[in-house]
Design a protein around this motif. Structure first.
Motif, short mmCIF file in Angstrom:
data_model
loop_
_atom_site.label_atom_id
_atom_site.label_comp_id
_atom_site.label_asym_id
_atom_site.label_seq_id
_atom_site.Cartn_x
_atom_site.Cartn_y
_atom_site.Cartn_z
N THR A 267 1.09 12.84 4.69
CA THR A 267 2.54 12.79 4.44
C THR A 267 2.95 11.37 4.07
O THR A 267 2.23 10.42 4.34
N CYS A 268 4.14 11.28 3.49
CA CYS A 268 4.73 9.97 3.19
C CYS A 268 5.64 9.60 4.36
O CYS A 268 6.48 10.39 4.77
N MET A 269 5.47 8.37 4.87
CA MET A 269 6.25 7.93 6.03
C MET A 269 7.77 7.88 5.76
O MET A 269 8.57 7.96 6.68
N GLU B 41 13.87 3.22 3.37
CA GLU B 41 13.34 2.21 2.44
C GLU B 41 11.84 2.16 2.68
O GLU B 41 11.40 2.07 3.83
N CYS B 42 11.06 2.22 1.61
CA CYS B 42 9.60 2.18 1.78
C CYS B 42 9.17 0.74 2.09
O CYS B 42 9.36 -0.15 1.25
N PRO B 43 8.58 0.51 3.27
CA PRO B 43 8.20 -0.86 3.63
C PRO B 43 7.12 -1.44 2.72
O PRO B 43 7.00 -2.66 2.61
N GLY C 272 0.83 -1.20 0.00
CA GLY C 272 0.00 0.00 0.00
C GLY C 272 0.86 1.25 0.00
O GLY C 272 1.94 1.28 -0.58
N CYS C 273 0.40 2.30 0.68
CA CYS C 273 1.14 3.56 0.71
C CYS C 273 0.60 4.37 1.89
O CYS C 273 -0.61 4.60 1.98
N SER C 274 1.50 4.81 2.76
CA SER C 274 1.05 5.55 3.96
C SER C 274 0.37 6.86 3.55
O SER C 274 -0.56 7.31 4.21
#
Ligand code: 13P
Ligand code: SF4
Length: 323
Positions: A184-186, A277-279, A98-100
């Motif tokens: 926001t993006c984590m 790193e994007c989880p 997904g995407c935060s």
């Protein structure tokens, strides 16, 4: 919620040793194209038919004549490909990817926010769900957000969602006052300003390059701000031998491939974690990519009324970007 791609009965034995070859074979059998974002692990980037930023990926998804799109990215990206291609099979190796930022903007709450701001046009960053796209007038990405807002008449009031950092950047660049959704993006909110300044002292020749999803405190140190594709291009064209890179660290793979004589330093996060790193992006693996093609699942689907409503603002973006 999303189902996971790797079920417990899909044992490691069912995965061939030479995954690259097995994926190439499946690609031919399915007449498939593999689209990958720069934040994917290096192996996935290396096997992809096309690697790009969100705009490039949606343009490629809109123009491909493949029957199957294997999307090595996150859910909103594969969903955009499906919105553009209702009759194609669109696979996402791990449906949990997904995407935060997209999650920070639920459609029910956003519908209320929109109703509280009548007479506003809604410009939404592509990092949002199909439900939000369906409530939007124009979609943008990090590479065309300034261009898109600039072509809207200056007396038109605008809601910008869901990323408040990109929204603030667009406000600065256009001199417009935007009503911002506070998402926001984590990954892009964890960079440490202090550590970046320390790195600048240690590497006086290095340029800081940053994605506009970063906070203002980081962007103010940047020599260059741009989308992932724009950052990559800048590194090739700049005469600087070193770069401190304030975006997800997956992009360093392409930077190092395209400019092997230059040094790329990932901007450090606040804590001692691998939080740059994007989880979500990293849930996809080469194994899951192979299994998704072999089993033709997990597939992206959505209600047709949402798809049709979400298509219009995406098409508007593609039209404006082509000008
Ligand atoms: P771009 O691909 O537009 O640079 O955006 C980066 C991002 O956060 C994708 O999730
Ligand atoms: Fe979402 Fe941020 Fe990951 Fe991009 S990097 S997919 S914006 S959480």
């Amino acid at each position: 919620m999303f189902a996971t791609a790797l079920k417990s009965n899909q044992t490691i034995e069912s995965i061939p040793k030479d995954l690259f070859n097995a994926i190439e074979t499946l690609k031919k059998e399915l007449n498939a194209i593999i689209l990958a974002h720069y934040y994917q692990e290096p192996d996935i980037q290396d096997i992809a038919d096309y690697i790009g930023d969100s705009l490039g990926l949606s343009q490629k998804a809109a123009s491909t004549d493949a029957d199957v799109i294997v999307f090595a990215g996150v859910h909103f990206m594969a969903e955009t490909a499906k919105i553009l291609n209702p009759n194609k099979l669109v696979l996402l190796p791990d449906l949990e990817a997904g995407c935060s930022l997209a999650d920070s903007c639920p459609p029910e709450e956003f519908a209320k926010f929109k109703a509280a701001h009548p007479d506003h046009l809604v410009v939404s960053y592509i990092n949002c769900s199909a439900g939000i796209k369906a409530l939007s007038d124009i979609i943008c990405t990090s590479s065309n957000s300034v261009k898109i807002v600039n072509q809207i008449p200056r007396d038109q009031r605008i809601i910008f969602a869901p990323d408040k950092n990109l929204g603030r950047y667009v406000m600065e660049q256009t001199g417009r006052d935007l009503v911002l959704w506070q998402g926001t993006c984590m990954v892009h909110e964890i960079f440490s300003e202090k550590k970046i300044v320390q790195l600048q002292v240690q590497h006086p020749e290095a340029e800081v390059i940053a994605h506009p999803e970063c906070e203002t405190s980081i962007l103010r140190h940047a020599n260059y701000i741009g989308s992932t594709t724009a950052l990559l291009k800048y590194c090739q064209e700049s005469t600087s031998p070193e770069f401190i890179v304030a975006t997800e660290s997956g992009i360093l793979h392409q930077m190092e491939k395209q400019a092997p004589n230059k040094t790329f330093i990932p901007a450090p996060p606040e804590g001692n974690c691998a939080c740059n790193e994007c989880p979500h992006m990293r849930l996809n693996t080469l194994e899951k990519l192979y299994l998704s093609m072999k089993n033709r699942t997990p597939e992206i689907t959505m209600p047709e009324d949402i798809r049709v409503a979400a298509l219009k603002p995406i098409q508007k973006m593609l039209e404006i970007s082509a000008r």
